[in-house]
Design a protein around this motif. Structure first.
Motif, PDB file in Angstrom:
ATOM      1  N   GLU A  15       0.834  -1.191   0.000  1.00 18.88           N
ATOM      2  CA  GLU A  15       0.000   0.000   0.000  1.00 18.88           C
ATOM      3  C   GLU A  15       0.874   1.249   0.000  1.00 18.88           C
ATOM      4  O   GLU A  15       0.573   2.230   0.646  1.00 18.88           O
ATOM      5  CB  GLU A  15      -0.915  -0.004   1.241  1.00 18.88           C
ATOM      6  N   GLY A  16       1.968   1.215  -0.762  1.00 18.34           N
ATOM      7  CA  GLY A  16       2.957   2.283  -0.710  1.00 18.34           C
ATOM      8  C   GLY A  16       2.474   3.623  -1.216  1.00 18.34           C
ATOM      9  O   GLY A  16       1.483   3.737  -1.921  1.00 18.34           O
ATOM     10  N   ASP A  17       3.206   4.651  -0.839  1.00 21.14           N
ATOM     11  CA  ASP A  17       2.914   5.994  -1.282  1.00 21.14           C
ATOM     12  C   ASP A  17       3.947   6.407  -2.327  1.00 21.14           C
ATOM     13  O   ASP A  17       4.743   5.590  -2.788  1.00 21.14           O
ATOM     14  CB  ASP A  17       2.909   6.959  -0.097  1.00 21.14           C
ATOM     15  N   LEU A  18       3.937   7.656  -2.732  1.00 22.93           N
ATOM     16  CA  LEU A  18       4.854   8.130  -3.761  1.00 22.93           C
ATOM     17  C   LEU A  18       6.309   7.980  -3.330  1.00 22.93           C
ATOM     18  O   LEU A  18       7.162   7.584  -4.127  1.00 22.93           O
ATOM     19  CB  LEU A  18       4.555   9.595  -4.103  1.00 22.93           C
ATOM     20  N   ALA A  19       6.607   8.254  -2.082  1.00 23.45           N
ATOM     21  CA  ALA A  19       7.988   8.122  -1.599  1.00 23.45           C
ATOM     22  C   ALA A  19       8.446   6.674  -1.706  1.00 23.45           C
ATOM     23  O   ALA A  19       9.585   6.400  -2.096  1.00 23.45           O
ATOM     24  CB  ALA A  19       8.084   8.620  -0.158  1.00 23.45           C
ATOM     25  N   SER A  20       7.566   5.743  -1.388  1.00 26.39           N
ATOM     26  CA  SER A  20       7.904   4.328  -1.499  1.00 26.39           C
ATOM     27  C   SER A  20       8.145   3.940  -2.954  1.00 26.39           C
ATOM     28  O   SER A  20       9.083   3.210  -3.275  1.00 26.39           O
ATOM     29  CB  SER A  20       6.773   3.488  -0.904  1.00 26.39           C
ATOM     30  N   LEU A  21       7.296   4.445  -3.849  1.00 30.53           N
ATOM     31  CA  LEU A  21       7.447   4.163  -5.271  1.00 30.53           C
ATOM     32  C   LEU A  21       8.758   4.724  -5.804  1.00 30.53           C
ATOM     33  O   LEU A  21       9.462   4.061  -6.564  1.00 30.53           O
ATOM     34  CB  LEU A  21       6.262   4.751  -6.042  1.00 30.53           C
ATOM     35  N   ARG A  22       9.108   5.933  -5.396  1.00 34.92           N
ATOM     36  CA  ARG A  22      10.369   6.528  -5.836  1.00 34.92           C
ATOM     37  C   ARG A  22      11.559   5.737  -5.311  1.00 34.92           C
ATOM     38  O   ARG A  22      12.548   5.550  -6.012  1.00 34.92           O
ATOM     39  CB  ARG A  22      10.453   7.982  -5.376  1.00 34.92           C
ATOM     40  N   GLY A  23      11.464   5.257  -4.081  1.00 35.84           N
ATOM     41  CA  GLY A  23      12.533   4.436  -3.525  1.00 35.84           C
ATOM     42  C   GLY A  23      12.680   3.130  -4.285  1.00 35.84           C
ATOM     43  O   GLY A  23      13.792   2.683  -4.569  1.00 35.84           O
ATOM     44  N   ASP A  24      11.545   2.518  -4.640  1.00 32.74           N
ATOM     45  CA  ASP A  24      11.592   1.286  -5.432  1.00 32.74           C
ATOM     46  C   ASP A  24      12.266   1.544  -6.769  1.00 32.74           C
ATOM     47  O   ASP A  24      13.096   0.758  -7.230  1.00 32.74           O
ATOM     48  CB  ASP A  24      10.182   0.743  -5.667  1.00 32.74           C
ATOM     49  N   GLY A  25      11.914   2.647  -7.401  1.00 36.05           N
ATOM     50  CA  GLY A  25      12.521   2.984  -8.689  1.00 36.05           C
ATOM     51  C   GLY A  25      14.019   3.218  -8.564  1.00 36.05           C
ATOM     52  O   GLY A  25      14.799   2.790  -9.411  1.00 36.05           O
ATOM     53  N   ALA A  26      14.427   3.890  -7.501  1.00 35.89           N
ATOM     54  CA  ALA A  26      15.853   4.149  -7.293  1.00 35.89           C
ATOM     55  C   ALA A  26      16.624   2.852  -7.072  1.00 35.89           C
ATOM     56  O   ALA A  26      17.760   2.710  -7.535  1.00 35.89           O
ATOM     57  CB  ALA A  26      16.042   5.088  -6.099  1.00 35.89           C
ATOM     58  N   ARG A  27      16.005   1.890  -6.393  1.00 32.15           N
ATOM     59  CA  ARG A  27      16.678   0.606  -6.179  1.00 32.15           C
ATOM     60  C   ARG A  27      16.743  -0.219  -7.464  1.00 32.15           C
ATOM     61  O   ARG A  27      17.664  -0.985  -7.671  1.00 32.15           O
ATOM     62  CB  ARG A  27      15.968  -0.185  -5.081  1.00 32.15           C
ATOM     63  N   MET A  28      15.753  -0.067  -8.345  1.00 31.82           N
ATOM     64  CA  MET A  28      15.728  -0.851  -9.580  1.00 31.82           C
ATOM     65  C   MET A  28      16.594  -0.245 -10.678  1.00 31.82           C
ATOM     66  O   MET A  28      17.051  -0.947 -11.570  1.00 31.82           O
ATOM     67  CB  MET A  28      14.298  -0.982 -10.098  1.00 31.82           C
ATOM     68  N   ALA A  29      16.810   1.061 -10.649  1.00 37.62           N
ATOM     69  CA  ALA A  29      17.519   1.755 -11.724  1.00 37.62           C
ATOM     70  C   ALA A  29      18.864   1.134 -12.088  1.00 37.62           C
ATOM     71  O   ALA A  29      19.166   0.995 -13.270  1.00 37.62           O
ATOM     72  CB  ALA A  29      17.679   3.231 -11.375  1.00 37.62           C
ATOM     73  N   PRO A  30      19.702   0.737 -11.133  1.00 35.51           N
ATOM     74  CA  PRO A  30      20.992   0.153 -11.512  1.00 35.51           C
ATOM     75  C   PRO A  30      20.858  -1.174 -12.269  1.00 35.51           C
ATOM     76  O   PRO A  30      21.786  -1.588 -12.959  1.00 35.51           O
ATOM     77  CB  PRO A  30      21.701  -0.071 -10.173  1.00 35.51           C
ATOM     78  N   HIS A  31      19.723  -1.830 -12.182  1.00 36.51           N
ATOM     79  CA  HIS A  31      19.542  -3.115 -12.848  1.00 36.51           C
ATOM     80  C   HIS A  31      19.104  -2.981 -14.300  1.00 36.51           C
ATOM     81  O   HIS A  31      19.029  -3.961 -15.020  1.00 36.51           O
ATOM     82  CB  HIS A  31      18.505  -3.962 -12.089  1.00 36.51           C
ATOM     83  N   TRP A  32      18.770  -1.764 -14.728  1.00 37.29           N
ATOM     84  CA  TRP A  32      18.287  -1.537 -16.082  1.00 37.29           C
ATOM     85  C   TRP A  32      19.316  -0.728 -16.854  1.00 37.29           C
ATOM     86  O   TRP A  32      19.729   0.334 -16.427  1.00 37.29           O
ATOM     87  CB  TRP A  32      16.971  -0.759 -16.047  1.00 37.29           C
ATOM     88  N   ALA A  33      19.705  -1.238 -17.996  1.00 37.37           N
ATOM     89  CA  ALA A  33      20.655  -0.522 -18.842  1.00 37.37           C
ATOM     90  C   ALA A  33      19.886   0.168 -19.966  1.00 37.37           C
ATOM     91  O   ALA A  33      19.049  -0.435 -20.623  1.00 37.37           O
ATOM     92  CB  ALA A  33      21.674  -1.497 -19.423  1.00 37.37           C
ATOM     93  N   ALA A  34      20.175   1.431 -20.178  1.00 35.75           N
ATOM     94  CA  ALA A  34      19.540   2.177 -21.262  1.00 35.75           C
ATOM     95  C   ALA A  34      20.591   2.520 -22.306  1.00 35.75           C
ATOM     96  O   ALA A  34      21.735   2.836 -21.965  1.00 35.75           O
ATOM     97  CB  ALA A  34      18.924   3.457 -20.704  1.00 35.75           C
ATOM     98  N   PRO A  35      20.228   2.458 -23.563  1.00 31.34           N
ATOM     99  CA  PRO A  35      21.199   2.833 -24.598  1.00 31.34           C
ATOM    100  C   PRO A  35      21.526   4.321 -24.492  1.00 31.34           C
ATOM    101  O   PRO A  35      20.707   5.118 -24.026  1.00 31.34           O
ATOM    102  CB  PRO A  35      20.482   2.509 -25.906  1.00 31.34           C
ATOM    103  N   ASP A  36      22.723   4.683 -24.927  1.00 27.29           N
ATOM    104  CA  ASP A  36      23.123   6.089 -24.864  1.00 27.29           C
ATOM    105  C   ASP A  36      22.203   6.964 -25.709  1.00 27.29           C
ATOM    106  O   ASP A  36      21.784   8.023 -25.291  1.00 27.29           O
ATOM    107  CB  ASP A  36      24.565   6.260 -25.350  1.00 27.29           C
ATOM    108  N   ARG A  37      21.907   6.495 -26.916  1.00 28.13           N
ATOM    109  CA  ARG A  37      21.042   7.278 -27.792  1.00 28.13           C
ATOM    110  C   ARG A  37      20.425   6.345 -28.823  1.00 28.13           C
ATOM    111  O   ARG A  37      21.099   5.497 -29.384  1.00 28.13           O
ATOM    112  CB  ARG A  37      21.830   8.362 -28.484  1.00 28.13           C
ATOM    113  N   ILE A  38      19.155   6.540 -29.074  1.00 27.96           N
ATOM    114  CA  ILE A  38      18.464   5.779 -30.106  1.00 27.96           C
ATOM    115  C   ILE A  38      18.185   6.715 -31.264  1.00 27.96           C
ATOM    116  O   ILE A  38      17.544   7.749 -31.099  1.00 27.96           O
ATOM    117  CB  ILE A  38      17.146   5.188 -29.581  1.00 27.96           C
TER     118      ILE A  38
END
Length: 69
Positions: A15-38
């Motif tokens: 039942e998380g709030d926005l702060a919880s969602l942002r924290g989840d995103g911050a923890r997941m970010a290192p696991h996702w690689a994005a191309p430099d430019r498409i």
């Protein structure tokens, strides 16, 4: 079906709030690689075909007001 397995010591907050969602995103970010430019490549006009819209959908869209009205 939702997989509720947690790997690590992160508390599970269903039942998380926005702060919880942002924290989840911050923890997941290192696991996702994005191309430099498409860079989109142009598509030949011969490959573009018409779009078929059912009459009911066309009437529905025609009846909708334009954005910003």
């Amino acid at each position: 079906m939702t997989n509720l397995k947690v790997h690590g010591s992160v508390p599970l907050d269903l039942e998380g709030d926005l702060a919880s969602l942002r924290g989840d995103g911050a923890r997941m970010a290192p696991h996702w690689a994005a191309p430099d430019r498409i860079t989109p490549r142009p598509v030949s006009p011969s490959l573009i075909h018409g779009v078929t819209v059912p009459p009911a959908s066309a009437r529905l869209l025609d009846a909708m007001s334009d954005y910003g009205d």
